[in-house]
Design an enzyme around this catalytic site. Structure first.
Site, mmCIF file in Angstrom:
data_model
loop_
_atom_site.group_PDB
_atom_site.id
_atom_site.type_symbol
_atom_site.label_atom_id
_atom_site.label_comp_id
_atom_site.label_asym_id
_atom_site.label_seq_id
_atom_site.Cartn_x
_atom_site.Cartn_y
_atom_site.Cartn_z
ATOM 1 N N ALA A 10 0.812 -1.213 0.000
ATOM 2 C CA ALA A 10 0.000 0.000 0.000
ATOM 3 C C ALA A 10 0.845 1.263 0.000
ATOM 4 O O ALA A 10 0.435 2.302 0.510
ATOM 5 C CB ALA A 10 -0.916 -0.017 1.228
ATOM 6 N N GLY A 12 2.341 2.652 -2.830
ATOM 7 C CA GLY A 12 2.497 3.258 -4.164
ATOM 8 C C GLY A 12 2.185 4.747 -4.148
ATOM 9 O O GLY A 12 1.515 5.245 -3.243
ATOM 10 N N ARG A 16 -1.832 8.684 -10.704
ATOM 11 C CA ARG A 16 -3.013 8.970 -11.535
ATOM 12 C C ARG A 16 -4.227 9.407 -10.714
ATOM 13 O O ARG A 16 -5.218 9.883 -11.268
ATOM 14 C CB ARG A 16 -3.356 7.741 -12.387
ATOM 15 N N GLN A 78 7.799 1.870 3.366
ATOM 16 C CA GLN A 78 8.716 1.708 2.230
ATOM 17 C C GLN A 78 9.069 3.149 1.854
ATOM 18 O O GLN A 78 8.213 3.891 1.364
ATOM 19 C CB GLN A 78 8.002 1.013 1.071
ATOM 20 N N GLY A 83 8.876 0.070 -6.311
ATOM 21 C CA GLY A 83 8.234 -1.053 -6.989
ATOM 22 C C GLY A 83 7.680 -2.077 -6.019
ATOM 23 O O GLY A 83 8.012 -2.081 -4.829
ATOM 24 N N ASN A 175 -3.085 -10.257 -14.431
ATOM 25 C CA ASN A 175 -2.677 -10.468 -13.044
ATOM 26 C C ASN A 175 -3.510 -9.574 -12.134
ATOM 27 O O ASN A 175 -3.553 -8.361 -12.307
ATOM 28 C CB ASN A 175 -1.184 -10.117 -12.936
ATOM 29 N N ARG A 337 -29.156 16.691 13.805
ATOM 30 C CA ARG A 337 -27.700 16.785 13.908
ATOM 31 C C ARG A 337 -27.204 15.977 15.102
ATOM 32 O O ARG A 337 -27.989 15.331 15.793
ATOM 33 C CB ARG A 337 -27.302 18.253 13.979
ATOM 34 N N TYR A 370 -36.505 24.805 15.785
ATOM 35 C CA TYR A 370 -35.103 24.496 16.053
ATOM 36 C C TYR A 370 -34.979 24.156 17.529
ATOM 37 O O TYR A 370 -35.330 24.977 18.396
ATOM 38 C CB TYR A 370 -34.175 25.680 15.729
ATOM 39 N N ALA A 384 -45.733 24.850 16.028
ATOM 40 C CA ALA A 384 -45.007 25.334 14.849
ATOM 41 C C ALA A 384 -44.229 26.606 15.161
ATOM 42 O O ALA A 384 -44.717 27.497 15.858
ATOM 43 C CB ALA A 384 -45.995 25.604 13.722
#
Ligand code: UD1
Length: 460
Positions: A10, A12, A16, A78, A83, A175, A337, A370, A384
């Site tokens: 993992a 790399g 891209r 790494q 590679g 592969n 929320r 609210y 309301a």
């Protein structure tokens, strides 16, 4: 010595992806790519598990921990992406005990199933192979390593796209980036891999040809083309996400969940759904969410890190970090929320927003409210347009509404404030002081009329 170790590559650069984030931390179905690989590893009888990371090791480890897959896993850096063979070599240095077999997998192939890995390990054992690979036939094999077969079913070598001849490029068996190796043979060869190839990288795939040259056996297990899809670009991320979503929806449908339109339903890998729940179109179930039995979600609901009780109904709403009890109903057009808790039978209706608020059993907030930092008892009706004024410009304060209170339309409750059991407010009241139980608070600022509280509750 003995057993099977698992290594995930993992580290790399993921060029891209064109991203500040390491490729393996990009998410599909609510989980980083690398965590999907660790999830597939989890049911297997692996000893040591190692993830080879870039210099962003801390981020990768933290994301795997958040996803719940870091326990018992070692993370190793790494330093430079030289590679896949170099990454594997780093991974091997981290193994605690010497295994007999090593399962190696690219960190950005999130669709490979545990059953497939299990079948690969069995094939490796049964055939007594030095290496066993996972492959698939692709209509468009571009960018994948091609499998060059000899006579019989043995694999001779893997050729990377950029090093392949025209003839080799026409091979459609590719592969997958999933390998099982005999540890002793791998350990001997991994340091001998050179970088004499078009990319100047140490290729794990070269080990296959090296084993064959030494007369060792390499076999391959073919699987479905979709399962081996690796992520190299944002377009791949979207494609893999679509396949993952379809798979997740299929799983829940087979578990007895109705999903009216799987194509417009987005369920993270982290979600659980009980039998006979009904998920309507354009719904998003995300994070640590669980949906109860016979609950109905959608259309157009986004539920994040929340628990929906049995028989609850949520439509056209956003629910985040909340707990909804059984038989609750939410929406249309509500926003719940973090820290919202609804007792059984509670209802939040249209244009209601809540935050850090508990609404008791059978209480109703039907329209345009609210409620922030509030504790609302049982059998309360909030009319309301009523709101809690929880923020005074300096800090947040709590509003407590006890059981059986009737809040008339457009009441403003200026926190901190407590409205006693069985009390009521008149329309438009601005309540700045505590209301005694059974009293009626009217006017601006509200004055108290003792004993004239919630008549409806008394009549009930
Ligand atoms: C690799 C295979 C290719 C296969 C494809 C499947 C090699 C040389 N080629 O292609 O045959 O068809 O996977 O998806 O292995 N990584 C490191 N360190 C590095 C380089 C890569 O850890 O120095 C990791 C990446 O994070 C990734 C994995 O190895 O998870 C594979 O790398 P990636 O660049 O995606 O694959 P390719 O090399 O293109």
């Amino acid at each position: 010595m003995g057993g099977i170790a698992g290594i995930v590559l993992a580290a790399g650069t993921g060029k891209r992806m064109n991203s500040d984030l390491p490729k393996v931390l990009h998410e599909v179905a609510g989980r980083p790519l690398v965590a999907h690989v660790l999830a597939a590893f989890e049911p297997l009888p692996l000893g040591d598990r190692v993830v080879v990371c870039s210099e962003r090791l801390d981020d990768i480890e933290a994301c795997c921990a958040t996803a719940g897959f870091a326990e018992g896993v070692s993370f190793v850096v790494q330093e430079e992406a030289r590679g896949t063979a170099d990454a594997l070599r780093m991974g091997l240095t981290r193994l605690g005990r010497v295994p007999e077999t090593v399962l190696v997998m690219n960190g950005a192939t999130p669709l490979v199933k545990t059953e497939t890995l299990s079948a690969l390990l069995s094939m490796h054992r049964d055939r007594g192979a030095a290496a066993t690979l996972l492959t698939a036939e692709l209509g468009n094999p571009t960018a994948y390593g091609r499998i060059v077969r000899g006579f019989g079913d043995e694999v001779e070598k893997i050729v990377e796209e950029r090093d392949a001849t025209e003839l080799e490029r026409s091979i459609t068996e590719v592969n997958a980036g999933v390998y099982v190796f005999n540890y002793a043979k791998l350990e001997r060869l991994v340091g001998e891999v050179d970088k004499a190839n078009a990319q100047g990288e140490y290729y794990i795939t070269d080990i296959i040809g090296m084993l064959r040259s030494a007369g060792d056996q390499v076999v391959a297990l073919g699987t479905d083309a979709d399962e081996i899809r690796g992520v190299k670009s944002r377009a791949h991320l979207a494609e893999v996400g679509e396949l993952m979503r379809a798979r997740i929806a299929d799983t829940w449908m087979s578990e007895g969940v109705t999903i009216v339109d799987p194509r417009t339903t987005y369920i993270d890998a982290t979600v659980t759904i009980a039998r006979d729940a009904l998920i309507r179109p354009f719904s998003f179930l995300e994070g640590a969410t669980s949906i109860g039995r016979r609950a109905e979600v959608g259309p157009q609901a986004r539920v994040m890190n929340s628990v929906l009780g049995d028989d609850s109904v949520v439509s056209f709403a956003v629910v985040r970090d909340s707990e909804l009890g059984p038989r609750t109903s939410v929406g249309p057009f509500a926003s719940l929320r973090q820290g919202t808790k609804l007792g059984s039978g509670a209802h939040l209706g249209s244009f209601v927003e809540t935050k850090n608020t508990t609404v008791g059993e059978n209480s109703k907030v039907p329209h345009l409210s609210y409620l922030g930092d509030a504790e609302i008892g049982r059998g309360v009706n909030v009319g309301a347009g009523s709101i809690t004024g929880n923020w005074d410009g300096r800090g947040k304060h709590r509003t407590v509404i006890e059981d059986d209170v009737y809040i008339s339309s457009n009441t403003t409750m200026v926190a901190p404030v407590r409205i006693g059991k069985g009390a009521a407010t008149g329309a438009g009241a601005v309540v700045r002081q505590d209301v005694p139980p059974e009293a009626l608070a009217v006017g601006v600022p509200a004055r108290m009329i003792e004993g004239k509280g919630n008549k409806m509750a008394k009549e009930a």
